[in-house]
Write an enzyme that holds these catalytic residues in place. Sequence first.
Site, mmCIF file in Angstrom:
data_model
loop_
_atom_site.group_PDB
_atom_site.id
_atom_site.type_symbol
_atom_site.label_atom_id
_atom_site.label_comp_id
_atom_site.label_asym_id
_atom_site.label_seq_id
_atom_site.Cartn_x
_atom_site.Cartn_y
_atom_site.Cartn_z
ATOM 1 N N ARG A 182 -3.590 6.371 -0.001
ATOM 2 C CA ARG A 182 -4.083 7.558 0.682
ATOM 3 C C ARG A 182 -3.112 8.307 1.586
ATOM 4 O O ARG A 182 -3.412 9.411 2.017
ATOM 5 C CB ARG A 182 -5.354 7.204 1.459
ATOM 6 C CG ARG A 182 -6.535 7.023 0.524
ATOM 7 C CD ARG A 182 -7.731 6.483 1.259
ATOM 8 N NE ARG A 182 -7.414 5.171 1.807
ATOM 9 C CZ ARG A 182 -8.308 4.400 2.425
ATOM 10 N NH1 ARG A 182 -9.528 4.823 2.610
ATOM 11 N NH2 ARG A 182 -7.949 3.219 2.877
ATOM 12 N N ARG A 236 -7.009 10.762 -7.131
ATOM 13 C CA ARG A 236 -8.201 9.962 -6.824
ATOM 14 C C ARG A 236 -9.477 10.766 -7.043
ATOM 15 O O ARG A 236 -10.505 10.232 -7.459
ATOM 16 C CB ARG A 236 -8.075 9.507 -5.368
ATOM 17 C CG ARG A 236 -9.201 8.753 -4.788
ATOM 18 C CD ARG A 236 -9.244 7.330 -5.271
ATOM 19 N NE ARG A 236 -10.316 6.624 -4.571
ATOM 20 C CZ ARG A 236 -11.600 6.811 -4.805
ATOM 21 N NH1 ARG A 236 -12.008 7.652 -5.743
ATOM 22 N NH2 ARG A 236 -12.514 6.150 -4.111
ATOM 23 N N TYR A 289 -14.510 -12.694 0.253
ATOM 24 C CA TYR A 289 -15.309 -11.497 -0.043
ATOM 25 C C TYR A 289 -16.581 -11.872 -0.801
ATOM 26 O O TYR A 289 -17.648 -11.299 -0.566
ATOM 27 C CB TYR A 289 -14.503 -10.488 -0.870
ATOM 28 C CG TYR A 289 -13.527 -9.688 -0.041
ATOM 29 C CD1 TYR A 289 -13.923 -8.528 0.609
ATOM 30 C CD2 TYR A 289 -12.202 -10.095 0.108
ATOM 31 C CE1 TYR A 289 -13.032 -7.795 1.378
ATOM 32 C CE2 TYR A 289 -11.299 -9.372 0.864
ATOM 33 C CZ TYR A 289 -11.722 -8.227 1.500
ATOM 34 O OH TYR A 289 -10.849 -7.505 2.262
ATOM 35 N N ARG A 336 0.821 -1.229 0.000
ATOM 36 C CA ARG A 336 0.000 0.000 0.000
ATOM 37 C C ARG A 336 0.849 1.271 0.000
ATOM 38 O O ARG A 336 0.456 2.277 0.589
ATOM 39 C CB ARG A 336 -0.972 0.027 1.188
ATOM 40 C CG ARG A 336 -2.043 -1.048 1.145
ATOM 41 C CD ARG A 336 -3.162 -0.651 0.194
ATOM 42 N NE ARG A 336 -4.101 -1.755 0.021
ATOM 43 C CZ ARG A 336 -5.272 -1.839 0.631
ATOM 44 N NH1 ARG A 336 -5.676 -0.882 1.423
ATOM 45 N NH2 ARG A 336 -6.054 -2.862 0.408
ATOM 46 N N ASP A 342 -6.760 -3.754 -7.579
ATOM 47 C CA ASP A 342 -7.281 -4.301 -6.327
ATOM 48 C C ASP A 342 -7.576 -5.783 -6.501
ATOM 49 O O ASP A 342 -7.893 -6.236 -7.599
ATOM 50 C CB ASP A 342 -8.557 -3.567 -5.892
ATOM 51 C CG ASP A 342 -8.857 -3.826 -4.428
ATOM 52 O OD1 ASP A 342 -8.288 -3.133 -3.571
ATOM 53 O OD2 ASP A 342 -9.621 -4.770 -4.139
HETATM 54 O O1 CP3 Z 1 0.246 0.341 -3.069
HETATM 55 C C1 CP3 Z 1 -0.589 -0.567 -3.236
HETATM 56 O O2 CP3 Z 1 -0.483 -1.659 -2.605
HETATM 57 C C2 CP3 Z 1 -1.703 -0.302 -4.202
HETATM 58 C C3 CP3 Z 1 -2.402 -1.441 -4.850
HETATM 59 C C4 CP3 Z 1 -3.350 -2.232 -3.964
HETATM 60 C C5 CP3 Z 1 -4.645 -1.795 -3.505
HETATM 61 N N1 CP3 Z 1 -5.269 -2.859 -2.913
HETATM 62 C C6 CP3 Z 1 -5.221 -0.448 -3.671
HETATM 63 C C7 CP3 Z 1 -6.359 -0.018 -2.817
HETATM 64 C C8 CP3 Z 1 -3.196 -3.552 -3.558
HETATM 65 C C9 CP3 Z 1 -1.967 -4.461 -3.738
HETATM 66 C C10 CP3 Z 1 -4.404 -3.940 -2.909
HETATM 67 C C11 CP3 Z 1 -4.643 -5.298 -2.405
HETATM 68 C C12 CP3 Z 1 -5.813 -5.568 -1.555
HETATM 69 N N2 CP3 Z 1 -7.092 -5.089 -1.684
HETATM 70 C C13 CP3 Z 1 -5.818 -6.506 -0.498
HETATM 71 C C14 CP3 Z 1 -4.626 -7.358 -0.097
HETATM 72 C C15 CP3 Z 1 -3.655 -6.606 0.733
HETATM 73 C C16 CP3 Z 1 -4.135 -6.324 2.126
HETATM 74 O O3 CP3 Z 1 -4.277 -5.128 2.451
HETATM 75 O O4 CP3 Z 1 -4.327 -7.277 2.885
HETATM 76 C C17 CP3 Z 1 -7.110 -6.533 0.058
HETATM 77 C C18 CP3 Z 1 -7.578 -7.371 1.223
HETATM 78 C C19 CP3 Z 1 -7.916 -5.624 -0.713
HETATM 79 C C20 CP3 Z 1 -9.364 -5.359 -0.561
HETATM 80 C C21 CP3 Z 1 -9.601 -3.926 -0.284
HETATM 81 N N3 CP3 Z 1 -9.512 -2.914 -1.224
HETATM 82 C C22 CP3 Z 1 -9.964 -3.325 0.949
HETATM 83 C C23 CP3 Z 1 -10.142 -4.070 2.255
HETATM 84 C C24 CP3 Z 1 -10.094 -1.947 0.709
HETATM 85 C C25 CP3 Z 1 -10.548 -0.875 1.661
HETATM 86 C C26 CP3 Z 1 -9.392 -0.458 2.480
HETATM 87 C C27 CP3 Z 1 -9.619 0.878 3.097
HETATM 88 O O5 CP3 Z 1 -8.780 1.203 3.941
HETATM 89 O O6 CP3 Z 1 -10.579 1.585 2.738
HETATM 90 C C28 CP3 Z 1 -9.775 -1.703 -0.650
HETATM 91 C C29 CP3 Z 1 -9.714 -0.393 -1.323
HETATM 92 C C30 CP3 Z 1 -8.360 0.047 -1.780
HETATM 93 N N4 CP3 Z 1 -7.494 -0.728 -2.500
HETATM 94 C C31 CP3 Z 1 -7.770 1.324 -1.608
HETATM 95 C C32 CP3 Z 1 -6.530 1.297 -2.262
HETATM 96 C C33 CP3 Z 1 -5.553 2.446 -2.406
HETATM 97 C C34 CP3 Z 1 -8.434 2.517 -0.911
HETATM 98 C C35 CP3 Z 1 -9.487 3.063 -1.820
HETATM 99 C C36 CP3 Z 1 -9.478 4.582 -1.966
HETATM 100 O O7 CP3 Z 1 -8.469 5.173 -2.391
HETATM 101 O O8 CP3 Z 1 -10.522 5.166 -1.670
#
Ligand code: CP3
Length: 348
Positions: free
Chosen positions: A33, A42, A155, A29, A79
């Site tokens: 953000r 974004r 999910y 990540r 994602d």
């Molecule tokens: O730098 C990076 O890692 C960016 C790429 C990336 C994202 N999601 C962007 C994202 C990667 C590798 C992921 C993987 C991901 N997504 C996982 C596995 C890694 C982990 O954290 O365990 C999981 C479980 C998800 C599912 C997911 N997507 C969740 C639970 C959420 C919400 C998280 C939150 O804090 O709101 C997302 C959304 C998401 N994926 C965001 C980002 C940058 C936030 C969305 C936004 O910008 O509004």
Amino acid sequence: MPGSNSVQKPLLEVLGGTVRTPPPVWMMRQAGRHLPEYLELRGRAKDFLDFCYSPSLASEATLQPIRRYGMDGAILFADILLVLDALGLDVRFEKGVGPLVEPIETASDLTKISHTKAVDRLSPVFETVIRVKRALPAETTLIGFAGAPFTVLLYAIEGRGKTDKSTARSWIYEKPTEMHAALMEIVEITALYMKAQVEAGAEALMIFESWAEGLPDDVFRELVIAPNAELVARLRELDVDVPIIGFPRGAAGMLAPYVAETGVTGVGLDTAVVPGDIARNLPEGFPVQGHLDPLLLRAGGERLVARVRELLAAYAGRPHIFNLGHGVLPDTPIPHVELVLKTLREGN
Ligand code: CP3
């Protein structure tokens, strides 16, 4: 390919078994953000899915932490839930709630859309990979990724992430045939999706098993080890020859069997891992990645510096990629990330 293959890439070297001092570094990540430039970007997309499917925005988001921090690895901006969207399930990201998925009842709910069509729907992601690859510094490794089968399926079964996971876990006892069929559906689409990422230019792959925590050992074997092993084997069968990092978050005592039995090239360690256990339980020379606590990164200070040094010392004789034990938190101060990088780079 404009010359990039001849340049030494520290992260790939470590995945190939070389010990590097200081270790290459990237952070899960790292795009997202905590970066003001991401928040600005974004705001230009209608919603998060739209952002992920926009190659110009997603490639820029992938590159932002590389420009700012000079990380050794660039993680593709996408994602793990895109695969479910491509399979025709309704996937939404609600502000403050997290992802919401239309829940499935049976494995056949995953077969509404053919694999060929589903991969085709993911083609903007491959375009993102192409654009990032073109813009990356020659020494930076482009990491593609997907969710591991159980984590993605969780999910789809639960409909959301923040649950006790008991519905998904119960499938293995109450409808094992459906569970196995559903896992295999996800294995196949994920293998095709990851292969296409590599064809577009990804140089390493990471499999995120984010919800492996708390499983009994026999269930861990069925839901985590077997499907991860199937996925790795399927990728190799499809001639994907790049290194693969597995991240079985919360594997605890099942980490060593995961490493021994899945065929992954390297393993991502979570925050709870005890360095001494790694030395005892993983094969000598097996590459590891991790595992600074994201909460400590957010807190900063002397304790952060001390822990970075401690982790460096703990893995000094092993191929090691410095990373976190889970993702960067949105309210992490940028100077704290910079402090970690400075500590890594000056310490040796
Ligand atoms: O730098 C990076 O890692 C960016 C790429 C990336 C994202 N999601 C962007 C994202 C990667 C590798 C992921 C993987 C991901 N997504 C996982 C596995 C890694 C982990 O954290 O365990 C999981 C479980 C998800 C599912 C997911 N997507 C969740 C639970 C959420 C919400 C998280 C939150 O804090 O709101 C997302 C959304 C998401 N994926 C965001 C980002 C940058 C936030 C969305 C936004 O910008 O509004």
